[in-house]
Design a protein around this motif. Structure first.
Motif, short mmCIF file in Angstrom:
data_model
loop_
_atom_site.label_atom_id
_atom_site.label_comp_id
_atom_site.label_asym_id
_atom_site.label_seq_id
_atom_site.Cartn_x
_atom_site.Cartn_y
_atom_site.Cartn_z
N VAL A 152 0.86 -1.19 0.00
CA VAL A 152 0.00 0.00 0.00
C VAL A 152 0.89 1.24 0.00
N SER A 153 0.66 2.13 -0.95
CA SER A 153 1.39 3.40 -0.98
C SER A 153 0.46 4.49 -1.50
N ASN A 154 0.88 5.74 -1.36
CA ASN A 154 0.05 6.84 -1.83
C ASN A 154 -0.22 6.72 -3.33
N ARG A 155 0.81 6.41 -4.12
CA ARG A 155 0.66 6.31 -5.57
C ARG A 155 0.94 4.89 -6.04
N LEU A 156 0.25 4.48 -7.07
CA LEU A 156 0.56 3.21 -7.74
C LEU A 156 1.82 3.39 -8.59
N PRO A 157 2.52 2.29 -8.91
CA PRO A 157 3.76 2.39 -9.69
C PRO A 157 3.51 2.52 -11.20
N VAL A 158 2.42 3.19 -11.57
CA VAL A 158 2.10 3.40 -12.99
C VAL A 158 1.54 4.80 -13.18
N LYS A 159 1.62 5.27 -14.41
CA LYS A 159 0.98 6.53 -14.77
C LYS A 159 -0.18 6.21 -15.69
N ILE A 160 -1.36 6.72 -15.36
CA ILE A 160 -2.56 6.46 -16.15
C ILE A 160 -2.88 7.69 -16.99
N SER A 161 -3.10 7.49 -18.26
CA SER A 161 -3.49 8.61 -19.13
C SER A 161 -4.67 8.18 -19.99
N LYS A 162 -5.49 9.15 -20.32
CA LYS A 162 -6.69 8.87 -21.12
C LYS A 162 -6.47 9.33 -22.55
N GLU A 163 -6.72 8.41 -23.46
CA GLU A 163 -6.63 8.73 -24.89
C GLU A 163 -7.98 8.44 -25.52
N GLU A 164 -8.68 9.53 -25.88
CA GLU A 164 -10.06 9.45 -26.39
C GLU A 164 -10.94 8.78 -25.35
N SER A 165 -11.43 7.58 -25.60
CA SER A 165 -12.38 6.95 -24.66
C SER A 165 -11.75 5.81 -23.86
N SER A 166 -10.44 5.62 -24.00
CA SER A 166 -9.79 4.51 -23.29
C SER A 166 -8.59 5.02 -22.48
N PHE A 167 -8.14 4.17 -21.56
CA PHE A 167 -7.03 4.52 -20.69
C PHE A 167 -5.82 3.67 -21.03
N THR A 168 -4.63 4.25 -20.86
CA THR A 168 -3.38 3.50 -21.07
C THR A 168 -2.51 3.63 -19.82
N LEU A 169 -1.65 2.65 -19.64
CA LEU A 169 -0.75 2.62 -18.49
C LEU A 169 0.69 2.76 -18.95
N LYS A 170 1.47 3.49 -18.16
CA LYS A 170 2.92 3.53 -18.35
C LYS A 170 3.55 3.19 -17.01
N VAL A 171 4.34 2.11 -16.98
CA VAL A 171 4.94 1.65 -15.72
C VAL A 171 6.03 2.61 -15.29
N SER A 172 6.04 2.93 -13.99
CA SER A 172 7.04 3.83 -13.43
C SER A 172 8.42 3.18 -13.50
N GLU A 173 9.45 4.02 -13.71
CA GLU A 173 10.83 3.52 -13.74
C GLU A 173 11.53 3.71 -12.42
N GLY A 174 10.79 4.12 -11.39
CA GLY A 174 11.39 4.37 -10.08
C GLY A 174 11.94 3.12 -9.43
N GLY A 175 12.91 3.34 -8.52
CA GLY A 175 13.56 2.22 -7.85
C GLY A 175 12.61 1.41 -7.00
#
Length: 723
Positions: free
Chosen positions: A7-30
């Motif tokens: 459990v953490s404040n943020r998930l290890p991904v970035k969520i972005s919306k493109e038109e009507s769908s969402f995409t994920l980008k995995v964080s590169e953090g340690g």
């Protein structure tokens, strides 16, 4: 099957919306890299805020479905919740206090209300999936209340908490109006981890001085649980940075830098925009280098990357403006037609570009005013081949590990200046020697090692807690003991007094027996098969006054005096108190400089009490006094006993264990029980036969076979032996 929930404040991904769908980008953090080996396994899961406000139920369902494929579970937070819980309480109260910037703290009740509410929201998400036997690992200062919130609902889970920023000294932490609630929240965990031992010490001090808990070394006793506080210095994915430094694209970037910079020495600085990072002080030191050493002009340059952060907030906007001005002034003052002293970038860079800069930089300047660990220093080391110089602030947690760096105080401009000069002029052989030692350490203690040792420690605690609970005098054990007593014909009960039969008082003479205790002792003594023995460090005159009218045996001053079978008080033959004069003078010297302390004189011992001394000062003086006393008494045949807020000096021929053993000698007791709460009772536990029932009060760390929590529990327990 049990599983691990992160459990953490943020998930290890970035969520972005493109038109009507969402995409994920995995964080590169340690952290995401290290914990990937945990949350991606089996049914394990990571819970956290998804990073964007989503209010539409259909969109929430899409995000949940998308994240589930990655073993992730989102917590949806509104813009108002983020504003007050995260930007407000977390970053305008906890962040400045924990980084020793208390003047920036804004103690708003509204922030606290939202902080509680969001921690509750995280709790609900955890409880929706957690089961008994699960392991829950909670991260960082945004969720300090969560361990206890979960513990109150789920008893049979293992909870770890790790704080990634520093923990301040008590004097800073006490400024927070809700400090007790925060500490109690954290102490819901079984294991609390920090980057450094200093943080462990500060947390333990704040806890014992703010709330009614007791600590033994780095273990805090909370109700019927032990909470371990320990240091786990966090590492990085060293292998990733080393391999990236050999990547063809990174090598191409390095070649471009070499072509542009030629033989110029590069000093690199990488930070997020924050007042805790010491960026202005770093610029001042660099300016002094150029001012006092004009021969370095056109031969060195500072490449400074500042990653944007919260620059809409006044303090951060002001800091950014000050950095802009200082960089502009230095460049205007020293630049030439073909050279700029500072290359300043106010933006983030991909990791490949950072590794190229790490690889090219001759010197890395990492000088925060206060930092939990600071992984930039380790990333620089992992990216290097065989040489380079790291200048590191002693205020960063990494400085406790990276001893071969040049360690500086970021508040000391002269020291920073001299370190930069030393780094510029350092011989290549010395650079290689230092860097080799640093690389070995960073490679060994990487992010995977950090995850493993924390999880292993948490698992060990779970096992130890199971063993400890087996020692607890629970209802089943009580029935067993009562049955054993009923089957016995000759029984003895050794009962310590202070901390066992009665609670402690600031005024020691006010800890006298109450009517309930008298009734309990009389009821136990009514059975002719029972023999009660009060065995105490108290003066014999005190025990006579309180218990002389009862038909029980009394042992005073740890065994120096005994009253058996109603006879007169007798002492051990040959005891002397000639040593008192020398020892008393030392105790008096400490009492003179420790307000609230006092000396209690007994016939064959001296006791220095500090129960009424300011918390912290009493322990400090007691440790110092105990050390000096052990030196003084080494050749005098004396023993120094550390009790509850008291140090006692007595002959080594006297102890409760010898007295108890002497008492049972030649007596055919078929039931023996001893209860006590401090170090002096350990002798009794060790001297009695193994078949004796020995019980420590208030702690499971003991030679006793069992433990019980409190004086109230002792009385309730003893009442069960009244037939």
């Amino acid at each position: 099957m049990s599983r691990t929930i992160i459990v953490s404040n943020r998930l290890p991904v970035k969520i972005s919306k493109e038109e009507s769908s969402f995409t994920l980008k995995v964080s590169e953090g340690g952290l995401a890299t290290g914990l990937g080996s945990v949350y991606k396994q089996d049914d394990n899961i990571w819970i956290g805020w998804c990073g964007t406000e989503i209010n539409d139920d259909e969109e929430k369902a899409q995000v949940i479905a998308l994240l589930q494929k990655e073993n992730l579970l989102p917590v949806f937070l509104s813009e108002e919740e983020i504003l007050n819980y995260y930007e407000g309480f977390s970053n305008e109260i906890l962040w400045p206090i924990f980084h020793y910037m208390s003047t920036y703290a804004q103690f708003e009740q509204k922030y606290w209300d939202y902080y509680q509410a969001v921690n509750q929201k995280f709790k609900q998400e955890v409880l929706a999936i957690a089961q008994p036997g699960d392991t829950i690992w909670i991260h960082d200062y945004q969720l300090l209340l969560l361990p206890k919130l979960i513990r109150d609902e789920l008893k049979d889970v293992s909870i770890g908490f790790f704080q990634h920023i520093p923990f301040p000294s008590f004097e800073l932490f006490r400024l927070i109006p809700w400090r007790a609630e925060l500490l109690n929240g954290m102490l819901g965990a079984d294991l609390i981890g920090f980057h450094t031992y200093d943080d462990v010490r500060h947390f333990t001090s704040s806890a014992t001085r703010s709330i009614p808990v007791h600590a033994t070394a780095n273990i805090i006793q909370v109700a019927d649980r032990n909470v371990l506080i320990d240091a786990f210095p966090m590492g990085i994915d060293a292998e990733k940075f080393e391999s990236l430094s050999k990547d063809s694209k990174v090598q191409e970037e390095i070649a471009n830098y070499n072509e542009i910079l030629k033989d110029s020495k590069v000093i690199l600085s990488v930070d997020r925009l924050d007042y805790s990072k010491g960026i202005l002080q770093r610029l001042m030191a660099f300016e002094k280098v150029l001012t006092d050493n004009p021969e370095y002009i056109e031969k060195i340059s500072l490449h400074m990357i500042v990653v944007p952060s919260r620059d809409s907030i006044a303090q951060y906007k002001e800091l950014r403006d000050d950095i802009d001005k200082m960089v502009g002034n230095i460049n205007a003052r020293f630049r030439t037609s073909s050279w700029h002293p500072i290359h300043y970038f106010y933006r983030s860079f991909p990791v490949e570009t950072l590794v190229a800069l790490y690889s090219r930089a001759d010197i890395c300047l990492v000088t925060p005013m206060r930092d939990g660990m600071n992984l930039v220093s380790k990333e620089y080391i992992a990216s290097r081949k065989d040489k380079g110089v790291l200048i590191l602030s002693e205020m960063a947690g990494a400085s406790k590990e990276l001893a071969d760096a040049l360690i500086v105080n970021p508040n000391n401009l002269g020291e920073m200046y001299r370190a930069i000069i030393q780094a510029i002029e350092m011989p290549e052989e010395e650079q290689k020697s230092r860097m080799l030692a640093l690389k070995d350490l960073v490679n060994k203690f990487d992010i995977h090692h950090w995850v493993k040792i924390f999880m292993d420690q948490l698992a060990d605690i779970k096992v130890a807690e199971g063993i400890r609970k087996a020692k607890s005098v629970n209802a089943n054990l009580q029935e067993t003991f009562v049955k054993q007593m009923q089957e016995a014909q000759k029984r003895v009960f050794f009962l310590d007094y202070d901390g066992t039969l009665v609670g402690f008082k600031a005024e020691i003479d006010k800890a006298y027996p109450d009517e309930e205790l008298y009734e309990l002792l009389k009821d136990l003594n009514a059975d002719a098969r029972n023999q009660l023995v009060i065995i105490s460090g108290r003066k014999y005159e005190t025990l006579e006054q309180w218990f002389g009218h009862l038909d029980i045996d009394l042992i005073a001053e740890h065994g120096a005096w005994q009253k058996i079978n109603g006879q007169y008080w007798a002492t051990i033959p040959g005891l002397s108190d000639n040593w008192k004069t020398k020892v008393r003078s030392m105790l008096e010297a400490y009492s003179d400089r420790t307000p609230g302390s006092f000396i209690e004189e007994k016939r064959f011992s001296l006791a220095w009490h500090f129960r009424k001394v300011e918390k912290g000062l009493g322990e400090l003086r007691a440790n110092e006094l105990e050390s000096n006393l052990r030196y003084l008494t080494r050749e005098m045949g004396l023993q120094v006993l550390a009790g509850n807020k008291v140090l006692e000096i007595k002959s080594s021929d006297i102890n409760k264990g010898k007295a108890a053993f002497s008492y049972i000698l030649d007596k055919d007791f078929d039931f023996m029980m001893a209860l006590g709460d401090d170090h002096t009772d350990e002798d009794t536990f060790q001297q009695l036969p193994q078949r004796a029932i020995t019980i420590k009060v208030g702690s499971s760390v003991s030679a006793a076979n069992y433990y019980i929590n409190s004086v109230e529990d002792v009385r309730s327990f003893l009442k069960k032996f009244v037939v």
